[in-house]
Design a protein around this motif. Structure first.
Motif, PDB file in Angstrom:
ATOM      1  N   THR A  52      -1.445 -82.344   5.373  1.00 46.19           N
ATOM      2  CA  THR A  52      -1.142 -83.750   5.655  1.00 46.19           C
ATOM      3  C   THR A  52      -0.434 -84.415   4.484  1.00 46.19           C
ATOM      4  O   THR A  52      -0.880 -84.285   3.336  1.00 46.19           O
ATOM      5  CB  THR A  52      -2.454 -84.520   5.935  1.00 46.19           C
ATOM      6  N   ILE A  54       0.888 -88.247   3.287  1.00 46.74           N
ATOM      7  CA  ILE A  54       0.920 -89.693   3.519  1.00 46.74           C
ATOM      8  C   ILE A  54       1.732 -90.319   2.386  1.00 46.74           C
ATOM      9  O   ILE A  54       1.453 -90.061   1.204  1.00 46.74           O
ATOM     10  CB  ILE A  54      -0.494 -90.317   3.524  1.00 46.74           C
ATOM     11  N   LEU A  71      10.001 -89.990   5.908  1.00 44.46           N
ATOM     12  CA  LEU A  71       8.787 -90.796   5.825  1.00 44.46           C
ATOM     13  C   LEU A  71       8.941 -91.910   4.805  1.00 44.46           C
ATOM     14  O   LEU A  71       9.419 -91.672   3.688  1.00 44.46           O
ATOM     15  CB  LEU A  71       7.600 -89.926   5.389  1.00 44.46           C
ATOM     16  N   GLY A  74       3.479 -95.849   4.094  1.00 36.99           N
ATOM     17  CA  GLY A  74       2.606 -96.111   5.241  1.00 36.99           C
ATOM     18  C   GLY A  74       2.824 -95.162   6.406  1.00 36.99           C
ATOM     19  O   GLY A  74       2.241 -95.346   7.462  1.00 36.99           O
ATOM     20  N   GLU A  75       3.658 -94.149   6.180  1.00 36.68           N
ATOM     21  CA  GLU A  75       3.872 -93.166   7.247  1.00 36.68           C
ATOM     22  C   GLU A  75       3.271 -91.821   6.834  1.00 36.68           C
ATOM     23  O   GLU A  75       3.201 -91.494   5.654  1.00 36.68           O
ATOM     24  CB  GLU A  75       5.361 -93.020   7.553  1.00 36.68           C
ATOM     25  N   MET A  76       2.868 -91.065   7.836  1.00 35.32           N
ATOM     26  CA  MET A  76       2.256 -89.766   7.561  1.00 35.32           C
ATOM     27  C   MET A  76       2.783 -88.701   8.503  1.00 35.32           C
ATOM     28  O   MET A  76       3.278 -89.001   9.592  1.00 35.32           O
ATOM     29  CB  MET A  76       0.720 -89.854   7.655  1.00 35.32           C
ATOM     30  N   PHE A  77       2.662 -87.468   8.064  1.00 34.87           N
ATOM     31  CA  PHE A  77       3.091 -86.334   8.884  1.00 34.87           C
ATOM     32  C   PHE A  77       2.191 -85.155   8.559  1.00 34.87           C
ATOM     33  O   PHE A  77       1.821 -84.943   7.396  1.00 34.87           O
ATOM     34  CB  PHE A  77       4.545 -85.968   8.578  1.00 34.87           C
ATOM     35  N   ILE A  78       1.848 -84.420   9.608  1.00 39.54           N
ATOM     36  CA  ILE A  78       1.031 -83.235   9.399  1.00 39.54           C
ATOM     37  C   ILE A  78       1.887 -82.009   9.683  1.00 39.54           C
ATOM     38  O   ILE A  78       2.335 -81.803  10.811  1.00 39.54           O
ATOM     39  CB  ILE A  78      -0.235 -83.280  10.271  1.00 39.54           C
TER      40      ILE A  78
END
Lengths: 121, 121
Positions: A52, A54, A71, A74-78
């Motif tokens: 993850t 963030i 990103l 305040g954005e996230m990616f897994i």
């Protein structure tokens, strides 16, 4: 207590080096790591786990073999388990990474950025 | 892909109800949940797992049997496995909770706030 309260920005203020993640907390066998990134990391994957990302401050992109995820704060990616990825940031970007204990930042790719020790900050 | 990029504030804008966590992402068998909280929750614990709280906006406190942890924006705390805790917030506070899939928000305490379904937003 295993972890005290953690101020994420205070932790960032102690971290100077790019691409040098430091552990700030543990939940069960998962770790929270902060990193300052700038430039291009190496292509790698983690064959046993998702990972993850963030964004705490700034902007980054995660290049994938098919496309790219951009990103902002305040954005996230897994990143799914086993998927090749290459984190990049044009300007310095502060990120929080969450993954199981023992994950090596460069997967099996090796190279100068590889960190195998458990480094806390 | 298992998860697309997630904008945490966009997810919060869709969430109206207090004490009603919603899943926004999954990493392996762990889930990221957002919640808006205001007032006092119930005393409870999670006998099988730690639980991570990160304050995204506002202020909260986590009452423990011995003391209290006050958290502001950008601060996090990991409640150790089995430890009684009672989240509270005087004014509305936005939090990110990270814990294994299947954890019930009120532990074994039950009551009107209990959510047992997997609710995504």
């Amino acid at each position: 207590m295993k972890n005290d309260k953690i101020n994420i920005n205070e932790k960032f203020s102690k971290l100077k080096k790019h691409w040098s993640p430091r552990i700030i907390a543990e939940m069960n066998d998962y770790q929270f790591k902060i990193a300052k990134i700038k430039g291009e990391f190496v292509w790698h994957n983690h064959k046993d786990t998702d990972e993850t990302f963030i964004v705490i401050e700034g902007q980054m992109s995660i290049k994938l073999r098919e496309g790219e995820v951009k990103l902002s704060e305040g954005e996230m990616f897994i990143v799914p388990q086993g998927m090749d990825h290459k984190p990049c940031a044009e300007k310095e970007c502060k990120i929080l990474v969450i993954e199981p204990r023992g994950v090596v930042n460069t997967g099996d790719a090796g190279g100068k950025y590889t960190i195998t020790e458990e480094l806390w900050i």
